[in-house]
Design an enzyme around this catalytic site. Structure first.
Site, PDB file in Angstrom:
ATOM      1  N   ARG A   1     -27.459 -44.243  63.398  1.00 12.76           N
ATOM      2  CA  ARG A   1     -26.473 -43.314  63.975  1.00 12.76           C
ATOM      3  C   ARG A   1     -26.070 -42.253  62.953  1.00 12.76           C
ATOM      4  O   ARG A   1     -25.903 -41.082  63.281  1.00 12.76           O
ATOM      5  CB  ARG A   1     -25.236 -44.093  64.460  1.00 12.76           C
ATOM      6  CG  ARG A   1     -25.506 -44.864  65.750  1.00 12.76           C
ATOM      7  CD  ARG A   1     -24.525 -46.006  65.968  1.00 12.76           C
ATOM      8  NE  ARG A   1     -23.164 -45.569  66.165  1.00 12.76           N
ATOM      9  CZ  ARG A   1     -22.099 -46.352  65.972  1.00 12.76           C
ATOM     10  NH1 ARG A   1     -22.248 -47.606  65.564  1.00 12.76           N
ATOM     11  NH2 ARG A   1     -20.896 -45.889  66.184  1.00 12.76           N
TER      12      ARG A   1
ATOM     13  N   ARG B   1     -15.318 -53.431  62.275  1.00 14.49           N
ATOM     14  CA  ARG B   1     -14.538 -52.894  63.416  1.00 14.49           C
ATOM     15  C   ARG B   1     -14.496 -53.881  64.586  1.00 14.49           C
ATOM     16  O   ARG B   1     -15.494 -54.495  64.940  1.00 14.49           O
ATOM     17  CB  ARG B   1     -15.157 -51.581  63.874  1.00 14.49           C
ATOM     18  CG  ARG B   1     -14.519 -51.052  65.157  1.00 14.49           C
ATOM     19  CD  ARG B   1     -14.730 -49.590  65.327  1.00 14.49           C
ATOM     20  NE  ARG B   1     -16.070 -49.241  65.740  1.00 14.49           N
ATOM     21  CZ  ARG B   1     -16.436 -48.001  66.050  1.00 14.49           C
ATOM     22  NH1 ARG B   1     -15.569 -47.014  65.968  1.00 14.49           N
ATOM     23  NH2 ARG B   1     -17.668 -47.735  66.420  1.00 14.49           N
TER      24      ARG B   1
ATOM     25  N   LYS C   1     -12.523 -41.087  64.540  1.00 15.55           N
ATOM     26  CA  LYS C   1     -12.276 -40.163  65.656  1.00 15.55           C
ATOM     27  C   LYS C   1     -11.530 -40.861  66.800  1.00 15.55           C
ATOM     28  O   LYS C   1     -10.575 -40.320  67.331  1.00 15.55           O
ATOM     29  CB  LYS C   1     -13.590 -39.586  66.203  1.00 15.55           C
ATOM     30  CG  LYS C   1     -14.386 -38.767  65.207  1.00 15.55           C
ATOM     31  CD  LYS C   1     -15.562 -38.088  65.866  1.00 15.55           C
ATOM     32  CE  LYS C   1     -16.586 -39.026  66.467  1.00 15.55           C
ATOM     33  NZ  LYS C   1     -17.320 -39.864  65.486  1.00 15.55           N
TER      34      LYS C   1
ATOM     35  N   ARG D   1     -22.348 -33.279  69.941  1.00 12.89           N
ATOM     36  CA  ARG D   1     -23.036 -33.888  68.804  1.00 12.89           C
ATOM     37  C   ARG D   1     -24.189 -33.014  68.331  1.00 12.89           C
ATOM     38  O   ARG D   1     -24.760 -33.284  67.285  1.00 12.89           O
ATOM     39  CB  ARG D   1     -23.583 -35.260  69.204  1.00 12.89           C
ATOM     40  CG  ARG D   1     -22.545 -36.367  69.085  1.00 12.89           C
ATOM     41  CD  ARG D   1     -23.138 -37.609  69.707  1.00 12.89           C
ATOM     42  NE  ARG D   1     -22.860 -38.818  68.999  1.00 12.89           N
ATOM     43  CZ  ARG D   1     -21.852 -39.640  69.268  1.00 12.89           C
ATOM     44  NH1 ARG D   1     -20.980 -39.322  70.175  1.00 12.89           N
ATOM     45  NH2 ARG D   1     -21.705 -40.772  68.607  1.00 12.89           N
TER      46      ARG D   1
ATOM     47  N   ARG E   1     -18.736 -54.008  68.686  1.00 19.78           N
ATOM     48  CA  ARG E   1     -19.693 -53.192  69.438  1.00 19.78           C
ATOM     49  C   ARG E   1     -21.124 -53.549  69.046  1.00 19.78           C
ATOM     50  O   ARG E   1     -21.407 -53.764  67.873  1.00 19.78           O
ATOM     51  CB  ARG E   1     -19.444 -51.708  69.171  1.00 19.78           C
ATOM     52  CG  ARG E   1     -18.410 -51.122  70.096  1.00 19.78           C
ATOM     53  CD  ARG E   1     -18.041 -49.727  69.710  1.00 19.78           C
ATOM     54  NE  ARG E   1     -19.170 -48.836  69.495  1.00 19.78           N
ATOM     55  CZ  ARG E   1     -19.051 -47.523  69.303  1.00 19.78           C
ATOM     56  NH1 ARG E   1     -17.847 -46.972  69.313  1.00 19.78           N
ATOM     57  NH2 ARG E   1     -20.098 -46.763  69.092  1.00 19.78           N
TER      58      ARG E   1
HETATM   59  P1  AMP Z   1     -19.592 -43.263  69.971  1.00 15.76           P
HETATM   60  O1  AMP Z   1     -18.676 -44.193  70.695  1.00 15.76           O
HETATM   61  O2  AMP Z   1     -19.107 -41.841  69.973  1.00 15.76           O
HETATM   62  O3  AMP Z   1     -19.948 -43.758  68.587  1.00 15.76           O
HETATM   63  O4  AMP Z   1     -20.965 -43.242  70.804  1.00 15.76           O
HETATM   64  C1  AMP Z   1     -21.734 -44.409  70.976  1.00 15.76           C
HETATM   65  C2  AMP Z   1     -23.115 -44.053  71.490  1.00 15.76           C
HETATM   66  O5  AMP Z   1     -22.989 -43.395  72.766  1.00 15.76           O
HETATM   67  C3  AMP Z   1     -23.881 -43.056  70.623  1.00 15.76           C
HETATM   68  O6  AMP Z   1     -24.563 -43.671  69.538  1.00 15.76           O
HETATM   69  C4  AMP Z   1     -24.845 -42.446  71.653  1.00 15.76           C
HETATM   70  O7  AMP Z   1     -25.903 -43.343  71.944  1.00 15.76           O
HETATM   71  C5  AMP Z   1     -23.963 -42.363  72.899  1.00 15.76           C
HETATM   72  N1  AMP Z   1     -23.250 -41.052  72.965  1.00 15.76           N
HETATM   73  C6  AMP Z   1     -21.915 -40.842  72.843  1.00 15.76           C
HETATM   74  N2  AMP Z   1     -21.629 -39.531  72.925  1.00 15.76           N
HETATM   75  C7  AMP Z   1     -22.815 -38.896  73.090  1.00 15.76           C
HETATM   76  C8  AMP Z   1     -23.200 -37.538  73.208  1.00 15.76           C
HETATM   77  N3  AMP Z   1     -22.302 -36.553  73.121  1.00 15.76           N
HETATM   78  N4  AMP Z   1     -24.510 -37.257  73.369  1.00 15.76           N
HETATM   79  C9  AMP Z   1     -25.437 -38.232  73.422  1.00 15.76           C
HETATM   80  N5  AMP Z   1     -25.152 -39.532  73.301  1.00 15.76           N
HETATM   81  C10 AMP Z   1     -23.852 -39.877  73.126  1.00 15.76           C
END
Ligand code: AMP
Length: 215
Positions: A171, A127, A13, A88, A160
């Protein structure tokens, strides 16, 4: 064009959103990126979010909704955005409609990047992310030209803290629990299009651009 990219962690994404943002000249809004910036800057939101993010769980809805509402006040979204990482859950999809509705806007297209678990684990395990511009690399699939440095801006690359196998599996589990209701929600309003995101990133990008041209 108000476009949402939906898909599991590791579906690409972020990579696709960055390319699309350049191509369609729209801002890329990633809730994960905004949260990580808050963690890095040690803001009140960052302090609340860090432990939750490290466990691979979702940050509470009210915090993320407030953060996004503020982001949408930026006039750069007047012609659209590429939204990555939100919604989400079904509740977040409804919140997104509410926030945008209050600003006289609506989602035009939701692209679902469908990926197999094996590809995800491999992609996230290797990554690397640029600490300056957020560009993504991969130790095997997309190595940086100079080890440890970003090809685009020279920033240092890091892994990360939530890209370790245990957190990735958590996740994925969280994601799978929620995604079916999101797919149903956007299918009902005929905004959902699905793509096979195991394919080469360039092929996927072209397919998304083609879909966006048809809206
Ligand atoms: P991502 O970079 O999208 O993989 O997000 C990394 C982490 O940020 C996720 O595992 C959540 O802990 C938090 N996070 C990101 N977007 C959301 C969301 N829409 N709702 C809740 N937590 C989020």
């Amino acid at each position: 064009m108000y476009l949402v990219l939906l898909g599991p962690p590791g579906a690409g994404k972020g990579t696709q959103a960055k390319k699309l943002a350049e191509n369609l000249r729209l801002p890329h809004i990633s809730t994960g990126d905004i949260l990580r910036r808050n963690v890095k800057d040690n803001t009140a939101l960052g302090k609340q979010a860090k432990g939750i993010m490290d466990k691979g769980l979702l940050v509470p809805d009210d915090l993320v909704a407030k953060m996004l509402d503020e982001r949408f006040n930026n006039p750069d979204i007047k012609n659209g955005f590429i939204l990555d990482g939100y919604p989400r859950t079904l509740a977040q999809a409804k919140t997104l409609d509410d926030i945008l509705g209050r600003k006289g806007k609506k989602i035009d297209l939701v692209v679902y990047l469908n990926t197999s678990d094996e590809v995800i684990i491999k992609r996230l395990g290797g990554r690397l992310v640029c600490s300056k511009c957020g560009a993504n690399f991969h130790v095997i699939n997309m190595p940086p030209k100079v080890g440890g440095a970003c090809d685009n801006c020279g920033g240092s690359l890091y892994q990360r803290s939530d890209d370790n196998e245990i957190t990735v599996r958590k996740r994925l589990e969280v994601y799978k629990k929620e995604v079916a209701s999101l797919i149903e929600y956007y299918s009902k309003v005929k905004k959902l299009r699905s793509l096979n995101a195991d394919l080469d990133a360039g092929v996927v990008l072209k397919q998304i651009i083609d879909l966006s041209a048809k809206v």
